[in-house]
Each structure stands twice: as C-alpha cells, then as structure tokens.
Scaffold this active site. Structure first.
Site, PDB file in Angstrom:
ATOM      1  N   GLU A 133      -4.391   3.751   6.262  1.00  0.00           N
ATOM      2  CA  GLU A 133      -4.195   3.539   4.824  1.00  0.00           C
ATOM      3  C   GLU A 133      -4.848   4.712   4.074  1.00  0.00           C
ATOM      4  O   GLU A 133      -4.390   5.135   3.030  1.00  0.00           O
ATOM      5  CB  GLU A 133      -4.871   2.214   4.427  1.00  0.00           C
ATOM      6  CG  GLU A 133      -4.789   1.909   2.950  1.00  0.00           C
ATOM      7  CD  GLU A 133      -5.491   0.608   2.572  1.00  0.00           C
ATOM      8  OE1 GLU A 133      -5.283  -0.427   3.227  1.00  0.00           O
ATOM      9  OE2 GLU A 133      -6.261   0.646   1.592  1.00  0.00           O
ATOM     10  N   SER A 174     -10.645  -0.387   3.856  1.00  0.00           N
ATOM     11  CA  SER A 174      -9.793  -0.590   5.032  1.00  0.00           C
ATOM     12  C   SER A 174      -9.253   0.754   5.505  1.00  0.00           C
ATOM     13  O   SER A 174      -8.600   1.458   4.737  1.00  0.00           O
ATOM     14  CB  SER A 174      -8.601  -1.478   4.680  1.00  0.00           C
ATOM     15  OG  SER A 174      -9.065  -2.689   4.156  1.00  0.00           O
ATOM     16  N   ARG A 223       0.835  -1.218   0.000  1.00  0.00           N
ATOM     17  CA  ARG A 223       0.000   0.000   0.000  1.00  0.00           C
ATOM     18  C   ARG A 223       0.861   1.257   0.000  1.00  0.00           C
ATOM     19  O   ARG A 223       0.584   2.234   0.712  1.00  0.00           O
ATOM     20  CB  ARG A 223      -0.958   0.028   1.203  1.00  0.00           C
ATOM     21  CG  ARG A 223      -1.904  -1.127   1.275  1.00  0.00           C
ATOM     22  CD  ARG A 223      -2.878  -1.160   0.086  1.00  0.00           C
ATOM     23  NE  ARG A 223      -3.650  -2.380   0.146  1.00  0.00           N
ATOM     24  CZ  ARG A 223      -3.243  -3.534  -0.414  1.00  0.00           C
ATOM     25  NH1 ARG A 223      -2.129  -3.594  -1.116  1.00  0.00           N
ATOM     26  NH2 ARG A 223      -3.982  -4.608  -0.306  1.00  0.00           N
TER      27      ARG A 223
HETATM   28  C1  LIG Z   1     -15.440  -0.316  -0.313  1.00  0.00           C
HETATM   29  C2  LIG Z   1     -13.975  -0.069  -0.592  1.00  0.00           C
HETATM   30  C3  LIG Z   1     -13.141  -1.143  -0.830  1.00  0.00           C
HETATM   31  C4  LIG Z   1     -11.773  -0.931  -1.100  1.00  0.00           C
HETATM   32  N1  LIG Z   1     -10.982  -2.016  -1.333  1.00  0.00           N
HETATM   33  C5  LIG Z   1      -9.666  -1.845  -1.595  1.00  0.00           C
HETATM   34  C6  LIG Z   1      -8.827  -2.976  -1.854  1.00  0.00           C
HETATM   35  O1  LIG Z   1      -9.267  -4.120  -1.872  1.00  0.00           O
HETATM   36  N2  LIG Z   1      -7.506  -2.751  -2.102  1.00  0.00           N
HETATM   37  C7  LIG Z   1      -6.976  -1.489  -2.115  1.00  0.00           C
HETATM   38  O2  LIG Z   1      -5.774  -1.362  -2.351  1.00  0.00           O
HETATM   39  N3  LIG Z   1      -7.761  -0.396  -1.887  1.00  0.00           N
HETATM   40  C8  LIG Z   1      -9.079  -0.537  -1.623  1.00  0.00           C
HETATM   41  N4  LIG Z   1      -9.876   0.555  -1.379  1.00  0.00           N
HETATM   42  C9  LIG Z   1      -9.271   1.893  -1.344  1.00  0.00           C
HETATM   43  C10 LIG Z   1      -9.399   2.703  -2.668  1.00  0.00           C
HETATM   44  O3  LIG Z   1     -10.462   2.245  -3.440  1.00  0.00           O
HETATM   45  C11 LIG Z   1      -8.119   2.665  -3.505  1.00  0.00           C
HETATM   46  O4  LIG Z   1      -7.034   3.144  -2.749  1.00  0.00           O
HETATM   47  C12 LIG Z   1      -8.240   3.492  -4.780  1.00  0.00           C
HETATM   48  O5  LIG Z   1      -7.106   3.304  -5.610  1.00  0.00           O
HETATM   49  C13 LIG Z   1      -8.391   4.996  -4.496  1.00  0.00           C
HETATM   50  O6  LIG Z   1      -8.721   5.590  -5.730  1.00  0.00           O
HETATM   51  P1  LIG Z   1      -9.470   6.961  -5.822  1.00  0.00           P
HETATM   52  O7  LIG Z   1      -9.515   7.337  -7.259  1.00  0.00           O
HETATM   53  O8  LIG Z   1     -10.769   6.904  -5.123  1.00  0.00           O
HETATM   54  O9  LIG Z   1      -8.452   7.898  -5.047  1.00  0.00           O
HETATM   55  P2  LIG Z   1      -8.730   9.228  -4.132  1.00  0.00           P
HETATM   56  O10 LIG Z   1      -9.399   8.772  -2.889  1.00  0.00           O
HETATM   57  O11 LIG Z   1      -9.455  10.232  -4.971  1.00  0.00           O
HETATM   58  O12 LIG Z   1      -7.274   9.678  -3.870  1.00  0.00           O
HETATM   59  C14 LIG Z   1      -6.396   8.878  -3.096  1.00  0.00           C
HETATM   60  C15 LIG Z   1      -5.041   9.600  -3.001  1.00  0.00           C
HETATM   61  O13 LIG Z   1      -4.439   9.667  -4.278  1.00  0.00           O
HETATM   62  C16 LIG Z   1      -4.214  11.040  -4.687  1.00  0.00           C
HETATM   63  N5  LIG Z   1      -4.532  11.067  -6.124  1.00  0.00           N
HETATM   64  C17 LIG Z   1      -5.692  10.698  -6.720  1.00  0.00           C
HETATM   65  N6  LIG Z   1      -5.583  10.773  -8.055  1.00  0.00           N
HETATM   66  C18 LIG Z   1      -4.319  11.225  -8.316  1.00  0.00           C
HETATM   67  C19 LIG Z   1      -3.586  11.512  -9.511  1.00  0.00           C
HETATM   68  N7  LIG Z   1      -4.124  11.362 -10.725  1.00  0.00           N
HETATM   69  N8  LIG Z   1      -2.306  11.950  -9.393  1.00  0.00           N
HETATM   70  C20 LIG Z   1      -1.730  12.113  -8.171  1.00  0.00           C
HETATM   71  N9  LIG Z   1      -2.387  11.864  -7.003  1.00  0.00           N
HETATM   72  C21 LIG Z   1      -3.656  11.416  -7.082  1.00  0.00           C
HETATM   73  C22 LIG Z   1      -5.167  11.849  -3.834  1.00  0.00           C
HETATM   74  O14 LIG Z   1      -4.670  13.155  -3.662  1.00  0.00           O
HETATM   75  C23 LIG Z   1      -5.159  11.054  -2.522  1.00  0.00           C
HETATM   76  O15 LIG Z   1      -4.012  11.364  -1.769  1.00  0.00           O
HETATM   77  C24 LIG Z   1     -11.248   0.381  -1.120  1.00  0.00           C
HETATM   78  C25 LIG Z   1     -12.105   1.469  -0.899  1.00  0.00           C
HETATM   79  C26 LIG Z   1     -13.456   1.249  -0.635  1.00  0.00           C
HETATM   80  C27 LIG Z   1     -14.367   2.419  -0.416  1.00  0.00           C
END
Ligand SMILES: Cc1cc2nc3c(=O)[nH]c(=O)nc-3n(C[C@H](O)[C@H](O)[C@H](O)COP(=O)(O)OP(=O)(O)OC[C@H]3O[C@@H](n4cnc5c(N)ncnc54)[C@H](O)[C@@H]3O)c2cc1C
Length: 347
Positions: free
Chosen positions: A343, A247, A173
C-alpha cells in the site's frame, strides 16, 4: 521523531534548498537526502518551481512513503493551506481545503464547525492533498464517501484542472493518481460535502458502538471521532514513538475459486465477503500465520501487535525495510499462494 527542520530559517518556504535531510519528513523516520527541496505554499509558487524543474518526488506528510535511497533531483513539498466554506445547501455544506492542511487537524476543524462525515477518518496521518491518492479509508468510511472534487495542477501544461468523483476512479486504496495518471498531476485543493444535521453515522466497525454504549454518549461526529481516536491510539503504533507507515500491504482480494482453494488448505482462514463473489483476506492474518509478527532484524522489523505494520526502531535503513517487505511477500506467496501488494509508495 527527530525535530522538524522544515520551519527552520534556513529552509524558508517557496525557495530552493540543496541537500536537505528528509528524515523528519517521513513517518518511518528514515534517513534520505533530497538533492534539491522546495516547499510550495501556493499554486503560484508551485507553478514557478515547475517551470524550472519537474520534481522527482511530490511530498505531503510523508506517512505513506518508504524512502529506500536519496532522492536525485527535486522534492516538491506541497504545503498549501486553506479552509473555505464554498456553499451551504439544505442540510449540508461544500468545503474546500488546501492540499497542505494536516488531515487530522482538518477533520477536527470540520467537527468543531458541526459538520459530519469525516469523523471515522480521524487520526489518519498525512495531509489533505494526499488523501485522494489512495482514497484513504478506516472504520467503514472512505474519502470518496464525502468527496466533491479536487483541483490539480497538470505538471506538463501547468493548467489547473478539476476532477470530479468519476474521473478520480476511486477504488480500494486506489485512484487514477496511483494508476494511469501517476506522476502527471499535483493536487492543490480537495472539496468535501459534509452534513450539517441528519448525520449518517457508521458505528458497525471496530469497537465504535460498544465504546459509545459504555460511555453512555449518543452518536455524534464528536463522540464517534473520540471513539475512533481511542481505538486507533490503543492499536496502532504512534509514528512519533516508533517509525512506521501504517499498513504496509493492502488486503488481498481473491476470486471465488482462489478463495475456496485457500480455505481448503486453511479452514481457519479469516475473510470478508465482497460483492460479485470476491473475498478480502486480512493481510495481517496471513503475515501473522506465516510467523512474521514481532520479527526483528536489527533496527527494523514487524510490529509485535500489528503484523501489517513494518517498523523502524531507530537508525534503520529504507533499503533493509524494503528487503524485509519483499521477503515477507515471497514467504506469504510460498505458504498461501497469495500475492501481497504494498500500500506504501516505495521510492
Ligand atoms: C500510523 C499510520 C496509520 C495510518 N492509517 C491509515 C488508515 O487508517 N487508512 C489509510 O487509508 N491510510 C492510513 N495511513 C497511510 C497514510 O497516512 C495515508 O495514505 C495518507 O493519506 C498519506 O498522506 P501523506 O500526506 O503522508 O502522503 P505522502 O506519504 O507524503 O505521499 C503519499 C503519495 O502521494 C503522493 N502525493 C502526496 N501529496 C500529493 C499531492 N498534493 N499531489 C499529488 N501527489 C501527492 C506522493 O508522491 C506519494 O506517492 C496510515 C499511516 C500511518 C503512519
């Protein structure tokens, strides 16, 4: 989840907007305002806004964020869409996806094209551009296993730079974008190498193998993805029904001496052995054993089936969720001597 306001005519892409609610743009469903908001649909558009102002927050799908307050300054929402086949090699393909492609839809697209590799990562929320930030992982596969580089915009120079796997410094992560390069780049495109045949199936995690055996289906990217979707849907709360960010904490890793001391205290300790005499402890087990599973405090709490998932039942405040998270962190440390690290990105 509240209705998305992103596509409303008042919030046209590639234009600056003021005082925008981020409630529909984070999966906790928390109310927080962006002083200014800009949804960029191309690299040129990103460059245009960065010339004017540096963002306080870069937003993807908002599924790994805890918004504890309004965001002062600019929120840049990266919504670059692209699905390209760059190269076909023997038995595999090189693909490039825009950072704004919704992750699960993109995984479904690769499976429909007959490509293998991302199926164990089905149904993870968020968008492609955020996936490398924490090297997303599930069911025995991590993003880095099929990663072939990314393009990112240097926020200071506005140059586009290419990062290969080594330069991303992926870990559990983790990547350099969550570490030493935090806040310095905006990811615009991600490349994957996927298999066309001779897929390397990973079936030994969760109930994937037993689901396939019960259904009589042979392993394929599609059947594995279906199994993963079924397992995840039965275990994890759907953010469209109850606000959450998956998580909340990472699973802590202990040295051998720390592990043995804890095992002496709790012989029933759950753990996974890692290379180099290190041990991973399920954070969910620690939180559950500390008595927090199902805890509810007004609108916020800990999920009653998944102790690792903090939830907003509706109308909760980000600052209260963060206070609860810190209380859990302290209590686990007091009871087990183990520090839990979030995380989720706390803003
Ligand atoms: C129900 C649920 C289940 C999940 N299961 C998992 C799992 O199994 N495994 C796992 O690893 N994660 C899991 N996650 C966490 C999450 O989905 C992942 O970390 C996902 O990759 C986050 O993507 P996002 O686009 O929503 O990021 P955001 O929440 O929008 O951003 C996350 C971070 O990345 C930065 N960021 C976003 N886009 C960019 C970009 N283009 N350039 C630079 N920085 C950027 C943001 O500033 C922030 O710091 C889960 C979340 C939920 C709600």
């Amino acid at each position: 989840m509240p209705e998305s306001n992103v596509n409303s005519p008042a919030l046209q892409p590639d234009m600056l907007h003021s005082d925008v609610s981020l409630r529909s743009l984070n999966t906790f469903g928390l109310e927080a305002k962006a002083e200014r908001y800009y949804r960029a649909t191309s690299v040129d558009s990103l460059k245009r806004i960065l010339k004017v102002e540096q963002p306080s927050l870069v937003l993807g799908g908002g599924s790994n964020l805890l918004l504890t307050k309004d965001v002062e300054g600019l929120v840049v929402h990266v919504d670059i869409r692209e699905r390209r086949l760059l190269q076909e090699r023997e038995g595999c393909v090189l693909l490039q996806a825009g950072a704004g492609e919704p992750w699960h839809e993109y995984v479904m697209h690769t499976i429909a094209e007959g490509y293998g590799g991302l199926e164990n990562l089905s149904l993870i929320p968020g968008v492609v551009g955020a996936a490398p930030i924490q090297n997303i992982g599930a069911y025995g596969v991590e993003l880095k296993d099929h990663f072939s580089g990314l393009k990112a915009l240097n926020r200071e120079t506005l140059e586009e730079e290419f990062f290969d796997e080594n330069s991303c410094k992926f870990g559990y992560r983790a990547s350099c974008f969550k570490g030493e390069l935090k806040g310095k780049y905006i990811i615009t495109h991600v490349r994957f190498t996927l298999t066309v045949d001779h897929h390397d199936h990973r079936l030994n995690y969760g109930d994937i193998r037993s689901i396939l055996e019960k259904s009589g289906k042979s392993p394929s990217p599609k059947s594995i993805s279906d199994a993963v979707v079924a397992i995840r849907s039965s275990k994890l709360p759907d953010p469209s029904e109850i606000g959450n960010s998956g998580s909340f904490f990472k699973n802590p890793e202990l040295s051998e001496s720390e592990f043995l001391a804890l095992q002496k205290l709790r012989p029933d300790l759950r753990f996974y052995e890692l290379p180099e005499n290190r041990y991973k402890i399920p954070a969910a087990w620690l939180i559950d054993q500390a008595g927090w599973k199902g805890h509810r405090r007004g609108a916020i709490g800990v999920h009653d089936k998944q102790a690792l998932v903090l939830v907003n039942h509706g109308g909760g405040k980000g600052e209260d969720l963060w206070a609860l998270a810190k209380e859990i962190q302290q209590d686990v440390e007091d009871k087990f001597g183990v520090k839990l690290n979030p995380e989720v990105n706390v803003i």
